[in-house]
Design a protein around this motif. Structure first.
Motif, PDB file in Angstrom:
ATOM      1  N   LEU B 389       0.820  -1.215   0.000  1.00 34.17           N
ATOM      2  CA  LEU B 389       0.000   0.000   0.000  1.00 34.17           C
ATOM      3  C   LEU B 389       0.858   1.271   0.000  1.00 34.17           C
ATOM      4  O   LEU B 389       0.580   2.223  -0.723  1.00 34.17           O
ATOM      5  CB  LEU B 389      -0.881  -0.032   1.250  1.00 34.17           C
ATOM      6  N   GLY B 390       1.894   1.276   0.793  1.00 30.46           N
ATOM      7  CA  GLY B 390       2.703   2.503   0.943  1.00 30.46           C
ATOM      8  C   GLY B 390       2.094   3.417   1.990  1.00 30.46           C
ATOM      9  O   GLY B 390       0.888   3.383   2.250  1.00 30.46           O
ATOM     10  N   ILE B 391       2.945   4.254   2.605  1.00 34.69           N
ATOM     11  CA  ILE B 391       2.514   5.049   3.764  1.00 34.69           C
ATOM     12  C   ILE B 391       1.500   6.117   3.380  1.00 34.69           C
ATOM     13  O   ILE B 391       0.566   6.405   4.115  1.00 34.69           O
ATOM     14  CB  ILE B 391       3.749   5.667   4.484  1.00 34.69           C
ATOM     15  N   ASP B 392       1.654   6.703   2.170  1.00 38.82           N
ATOM     16  CA  ASP B 392       0.807   7.850   1.846  1.00 38.82           C
ATOM     17  C   ASP B 392      -0.658   7.463   1.672  1.00 38.82           C
ATOM     18  O   ASP B 392      -1.555   8.157   2.134  1.00 38.82           O
ATOM     19  CB  ASP B 392       1.337   8.567   0.605  1.00 38.82           C
ATOM     20  N   ARG B 393      -0.880   6.307   1.026  1.00 39.78           N
ATOM     21  CA  ARG B 393      -2.271   5.878   0.864  1.00 39.78           C
ATOM     22  C   ARG B 393      -2.869   5.461   2.212  1.00 39.78           C
ATOM     23  O   ARG B 393      -4.056   5.654   2.470  1.00 39.78           O
ATOM     24  CB  ARG B 393      -2.364   4.736  -0.136  1.00 39.78           C
ATOM     25  N   LEU B 394      -2.028   4.897   3.070  1.00 36.30           N
ATOM     26  CA  LEU B 394      -2.493   4.524   4.409  1.00 36.30           C
ATOM     27  C   LEU B 394      -2.907   5.776   5.177  1.00 36.30           C
ATOM     28  O   LEU B 394      -3.952   5.826   5.833  1.00 36.30           O
ATOM     29  CB  LEU B 394      -1.383   3.791   5.166  1.00 36.30           C
ATOM     30  N   ALA B 395      -2.080   6.823   5.060  1.00 31.48           N
ATOM     31  CA  ALA B 395      -2.339   8.043   5.817  1.00 31.48           C
ATOM     32  C   ALA B 395      -3.653   8.689   5.390  1.00 31.48           C
ATOM     33  O   ALA B 395      -4.394   9.227   6.215  1.00 31.48           O
ATOM     34  CB  ALA B 395      -1.177   9.026   5.639  1.00 31.48           C
ATOM     35  N   THR B 422       4.987  10.799   3.946  1.00 33.42           N
ATOM     36  CA  THR B 422       6.288  11.303   3.484  1.00 33.42           C
ATOM     37  C   THR B 422       6.384  12.811   3.683  1.00 33.42           C
ATOM     38  O   THR B 422       7.419  13.328   4.104  1.00 33.42           O
ATOM     39  CB  THR B 422       6.510  10.957   1.999  1.00 33.42           C
ATOM     40  N   ALA B 423       5.270  13.521   3.387  1.00 33.49           N
ATOM     41  CA  ALA B 423       5.291  14.979   3.532  1.00 33.49           C
ATOM     42  C   ALA B 423       5.504  15.370   4.990  1.00 33.49           C
ATOM     43  O   ALA B 423       6.249  16.297   5.308  1.00 33.49           O
ATOM     44  CB  ALA B 423       3.989  15.572   3.008  1.00 33.49           C
ATOM     45  N   TRP B 424       4.840  14.644   5.902  1.00 33.87           N
ATOM     46  CA  TRP B 424       4.979  14.938   7.330  1.00 33.87           C
ATOM     47  C   TRP B 424       6.436  14.799   7.762  1.00 33.87           C
ATOM     48  O   TRP B 424       6.985  15.651   8.451  1.00 33.87           O
ATOM     49  CB  TRP B 424       4.087  13.985   8.125  1.00 33.87           C
ATOM     50  N   LYS B 425       7.069  13.703   7.319  1.00 36.06           N
ATOM     51  CA  LYS B 425       8.432  13.470   7.780  1.00 36.06           C
ATOM     52  C   LYS B 425       9.392  14.515   7.221  1.00 36.06           C
ATOM     53  O   LYS B 425      10.303  14.978   7.897  1.00 36.06           O
ATOM     54  CB  LYS B 425       8.896  12.070   7.377  1.00 36.06           C
ATOM     55  N   THR B 438       7.564   2.142   6.843  1.00 39.60           N
ATOM     56  CA  THR B 438       6.160   1.884   6.519  1.00 39.60           C
ATOM     57  C   THR B 438       5.668   0.627   7.241  1.00 39.60           C
ATOM     58  O   THR B 438       4.534   0.577   7.709  1.00 39.60           O
ATOM     59  CB  THR B 438       6.012   1.695   4.990  1.00 39.60           C
ATOM     60  N   ILE B 439       6.542  -0.380   7.317  1.00 42.63           N
ATOM     61  CA  ILE B 439       6.113  -1.691   7.799  1.00 42.63           C
ATOM     62  C   ILE B 439       5.529  -1.613   9.210  1.00 42.63           C
ATOM     63  O   ILE B 439       4.419  -2.063   9.481  1.00 42.63           O
ATOM     64  CB  ILE B 439       7.294  -2.696   7.776  1.00 42.63           C
TER      65      ILE B 439
END
Lengths: 385, 619
Positions: B389-395, B422-425, B438-439
């Motif tokens: 999924l990746g972090i951005d779609r999860l967020a 990613t933007a947050w970090k 992400t994991i």
């Protein structure tokens, strides 16, 4: 600078010695006398002590005199150059107050960095006068009443006035209005504009009133009639009137004022010092103090009339308007004629900033007087530089 | 030359106008003199009378503070009668001697005496200063008799703030305290003796509404401060009453349930409206201990307690959500299509990512589909899901469900939690996002953190499929229903079914906490979140190193009405420490079914009690 003004200004070089002779020494004496009244009053407010106010008032006055001389003896050409930039800087700082300003007592008026803070509106009082005088120095006399020649000064006055209203600081806004309007009038702008302005305001006011929210109306009404808010300014005005009234013709005697000492006049050493003074010195004392101010104003008018060139003439007259507005609004406020807006009584009220502004302003009056015979030719003067 | 002619004309015009203005100034100074003559000569005797013989004094009358009710009208905060002693320093011959005389009847502490003396010095002597309060009737009566012999001393009946069910409601309702010096300078109303301002909770956030407007009584007093007559009175206006969405009884039950634990909190929402029914946080405190007179010793004890009883954990506790977050990952994965409802995986007990091995808490073996993964809380399944999924779609999905944002319920100090992407970090840490991070986010660890309130919102949004927002102040009935979330109902059904299985199917992680009410089930998700990470390993010992226990839930299963989240700080595992708490609270909740009861009408009571306001003469 020299190249531009060498022919523009007759007698551009005044020697320092000559300048000192040209200074209006009796006027300086008069200012000192008014300040001494303030020192005496502050001594009494403190219950007969030099601390904490009276002695510091003297120190600040001496510092103010230094500034007054620095301004009075400076080269007038320099101020012609500096007028617009100074105005712009003051305007920017006034605008910056909206964003970076420090809030105190429900209004944002101060710009500060660390322990050091000041009110940009103080600089604006001087800058406004200089900018307007600079404008009319440049404007060809036959165009004074042209509509498009009236617009720039209206903007010069309007911008700081609106910013002050936004703070909100009604006293300063009124001050800007009085100084600006007065200078336009003195610069020779046709009567028609002033009549039109008055008619316009009367016509628009009711419509504006309709548009206000109820709470806004309430706020305006409280301003006009402080008794509506008996806990706030209404109580102070009531106490102030009692204090002044109980002074009677001859007053309760120096350091004998009970009302000012006992009741809570929260700012009896600053904005309400006239109250205290009138209670102790009575109608006669108050009248003498007002007469001293009036005399100073007449002096300034005389000095303005003596000037050959527009710039010093309007600078002197403008500072006179400023002094008048301060004194009138303050005294009218403590006697309950106008709403409480929080303006000090110049030279008498305790307060470093207002003392400094006033002394610099009077320095400009003396500068104009020193340059009374200096002739500045408008042909050599650019519209902006 | 025309120009110089004009110049000359302008100078003459200046001269004329300058003289005109000078004349105008003289005229206006004349106006000032006329005014001074009016005040100082014509009306002087009146003013002198006011000033010398009879001094006017204005007493401010403190308004009654608005009451606070729970959702069905149980009083939780109200004003009660309080007998007090007040002194007007200006009328005392000798303030210290006067205080000494008073202390023969009512003991005055050295601190109080000091405070009075300082207040007398700081403000006008005509402002009454509170000496002491909470007198018994006998003391009050005795002093009332003595008062005429003690110039400047006055007894009066005021009110103090009383909190019913104090400790369970303390975090929500907050408390009041005496106004500080800054506030007194800003607002003259604060000078009313004993006036109290909200210090925390609803009392603070809605201070302006609750406060009311003080009245005034103008007295004419003689030189000794004795009242000659009352001149004018403006009645005070009672503050507005507030009605909370909280059910006080359930709140108390919930608090009692978590009392034995060291630090825990629980939030229950009406899942359809977002009304907060329960918001309990333990440890707590008793605001009554400071309402009447500040018990400084007790107070500093509370304030310094290392478990921070003053903190409302439900809003200010930020925890890694752990496995409760898996429902979010599941939703996001199904939505994005990276997993299908039928896909099965085999859990080998961990997930190799690059050089790092992410453990599953158990080797779940084969046949793990999303339903089983939620039910058994299989980490491996969600590692796989989030990796695809990746972090951005999860967020995106997590934020739609209410994480990483402040749900403003009107209380100050709410925490935002973190839903990283990613933007947050990039913004916060100025670093790129590493895929390995992400994991652990997929199972609610890593950067992910949330408050119990946010977790309850997640539960409510999943339960109803609507963008429910929590609120604490009762609204008028008939408000608009929250808008639907943009999530396919079929996907929500799958996740909800998984949550039902967690509690009700054999092998579910919280199967021991199934409800025992016949025909009613709850759905939920356990969470056990680690506090020890690579960075702080070795620093957290004992209790502080234990895992947090979490549980989110909704009920009843068929038509969800309630959603809740419970966090037991360092409580061990979610299924052992948090789920049983939820079971008990849910049981009580469902038996009482507060959402079915009509709410308390704020208006009826408020109108009756503010009749004073109506009696105020028009200005």
């Amino acid at each position: 600078m020299k190249a531009l003004f060498a022919e523009g200004i007759e007698r551009p070089q005044l020697l320092l010695k000559r300048k000192l002779v040209l200074i209006n020494w009796p006027f300086l004496l008069l200012i000192t006398a008014i300040t001494l009244v303030g020192v005496a009053a502050l001594y009494s407010v403190a219950g007969g002590a030099l601390e904490p106010w009276a002695s510091r008032h003297v120190v600040r006055y001496c510092l103010g005199v230094a500034f007054l001389f620095a301004v009075a003896l400076s080269d007038i050409r320099w101020w012609l150059r500096a007028a617009y930039p100074l105005y712009l800087v003051a305007l920017l700082m006034l605008a910056a107050v909206i964003i970076f300003g420090v809030e105190s007592g429900g209004a944002k008026r101060w710009l500060g960095y660390g322990e050091w803070s000041f009110q940009p509106s103080e600089i604006m009082k001087i800058a406004l006068v200089l900018a307007l005088a600079r404008y009319y120095q440049w404007l060809p006399p036959d165009r004074v009443s042209w509509p498009h020649a009236v617009l720039p000064p209206l903007f010069i006055i309007g911008a700081p006035t609106l910013l002050a209203l936004n703070q909100p600081d009604l006293g300063t806004a009124a001050l800007f209005g009085i100084i600006g309007g007065g200078l336009l009038f003195l610069a020779g702008v046709s009567w028609i504009y002033f009549i039109a302005a008055v008619v316009g305001v009367i016509a628009v006011l009711p419509h504006l009133w309709e548009k206000l929210h109820d709470y806004q109306k309430e706020r305006v009404l409280t301003l006009i009639d402080p008794e509506r808010d008996p806990l706030g300014s209404g109580y102070h005005i009531m106490q102030s009137k009692i204090a002044i009234g109980s002074g009677g013709l001859t007053g309760k005697g120096y350091m004998q004022g009970t009302q000012a000492q006992l009741n809570f006049l929260p700012e009896k050493h600053t904005d309400f010092i006239f109250t205290m003074f009138s209670e102790e010195m009575g109608f006669i004392g108050a009248a003498v103090l007002l007469a001293l101010y009036l005399l100073a104003l007449l002096f300034i008018t005389y000095m303005a009339l003596r000037c050959r060139s527009t710039f010093p003439r309007l600078v002197a007259a403008g500072m006179g308007l400023c002094l008048f507005a301060y004194v009138f609004i303050n005294v009218a406020m403590v006697t309950g004629l106008v709403p409480v807006v929080g303006l000090p009584l110049p030279l008498v009220s305790y307060g470093g900033t207002s003392m400094l502004t006033m002394m610099v302003g009077l320095g400009f009056v003396l500068n104009a007087h020193v340059n009374r015979d200096t002739r500045i030719r408008r042909e050599e003067l650019g519209p902006f530089w | 030359m025309r120009e110089s002619d004009d110049g000359q004309r302008l100078r003459r015009r200046f001269s004329r106008r300058a003289v005109l203005i000078a004349g105008g100034q003289a005229g206006l100074f004349g106006l000032l003199l006329w005014r001074l003559r009016q005040l100082q000569i014509l009306d002087s005797s009146d003013y002198r009378l006011l000033s010398d013989e009879n001094r006017m004094t204005m007493q401010l009358v403190a308004p009654a503070r608005g009451a606070i009710y729970d959702r069905i009208g149980r009083l939780v905060a109200e004003d009660r009668e309080n007998f007090r002693i007040i002194v007007v320093p200006a009328f005392c011959k000798d303030l210290k001697a006067t205080l000494a005389a008073v202390s023969r009847v009512v003991p005055i502490s050295a601190a109080d005496e000091d405070r009075v003396v300082r207040a007398a010095r700081r403000q006008s002597g005509y402002f009454p200063v509170l000496v002491t309060e909470g007198l018994t009737w006998q003391q009050f009566a005795l002093l009332s008799v003595l008062a005429p012999q003690l110039p400047g001393v006055r007894t009066d009946r005021a009110t103090y703030r009383h909190y019913s069910h104090a400790s369970s409601m303390a975090h929500v309702v907050g408390y009041v305290g005496m106004a500080g010096k800054d506030e007194v300078d800003q607002d003259p109303m604060m000078r009313v003796p004993g006036f109290r301002a909200g210090r925390a909770g609803i009392e603070k956030s809605f201070d302006r509404d609750l406060r009311g407007r003080p009245g005034t009584i103008q007295y004419e007093v003689d030189a000794h401060g004795r009242v000659v007559r009352e001149l004018d009175a403006t009645p005070s206006v009672r503050g507005k009453d507030m009605v909370l969405t909280i059910d006080q009884e359930l709140q108390t039950i919930a608090l009692r349930r978590i009392e034995g634990l060291r630090v825990a909190s629980i939030v229950v929402l009406d899942a359809l409206t977002g009304a907060i029914l329960v918001m309990a946080s333990f440890p707590t405190f008793d605001p009554n201990e400071i309402a009447l007179r500040v018990n400084l010793e007790r107070w500093s004890e509370v304030a310094r307690d290392k478990d921070h009883p003053l903190e409302n954990r439900a809003l200010r506790g930020v925890y890694p959500p752990g496995s409760t977050f898996k429902v979010v990952t599941a939703l996001a994965g199904l939505r994005a299509g990276v997993i299908t409802p039928d896909e099965t995986m085999t859990c080998p007990g961990g997930f190799q990512f690059g050089r790092h091995y992410f453990r599953c808490w158990k080797r779940h073996g084969s046949g793990i589909d999303v339903h089983q993964a939620i039910k058994q809380s299989c980490d491996f399944f969600f590692y796989q899901t989030v990796n695809r999924l990746g972090i951005d779609r999860l967020a995106v999905t997590a934020r739609e469900l209410g994480l990483g944002q402040i749900h403003d319920i009107g209380l100050v100090g709410q925490k935002q939690g973190i839903m990283p992407d990613t933007a947050w970090k990039k913004k916060m840490l100025h670093q790129p996002w590493y895929p390995g991070e992400t994991i652990s986010c997929g199972i609610g660890q890593g950067y992910v953190s949330a408050t119990p309130l946010q977790l309850a919102v997640v539960a409510a949004r999943i339960a109803t499929g609507r963008a429910v927002s929590p609120y604490l102040i009762a609204k008028a009935a008939g408000g608009a229903e929250p808008a639907p979330l943009g999530i396919d109902p079929a996907i929500l059904d799958i996740v909800r079914a998984g949550m039902v299985a967690v509690v009700n199917e054999k092998g579910g992680t919280a199967v021991r906490s199934a409800l025992t009410i016949p025909g009613v089930q709850m759905g939920g998700k356990t969470g056990t979140s680690q506090v020890i990470s690579a960075k702080n390993r070795g620093f957290l010992k004992g209790w502080e190193g234990e895992t947090h226990a979490l549980f989110i839930a909704f009920a009843p299963v068929g038509a969800p009405r309630y959603a809740a989240a419970c966090v037991v700080e360092h409580g061990g595992s979610g299924s052992h420490a948090a789920a049983p708490v939820m079971k008990d609270v849910m049981t009580e909740l469902l038996l009482r079914d507060p959402a079915a009861q009509p709410g308390f009408a704020a208006g009826s009571q408020a109108n009756a009690s503010s009749s004073v306001a109506a009696a105020e003469p028009p200005q």
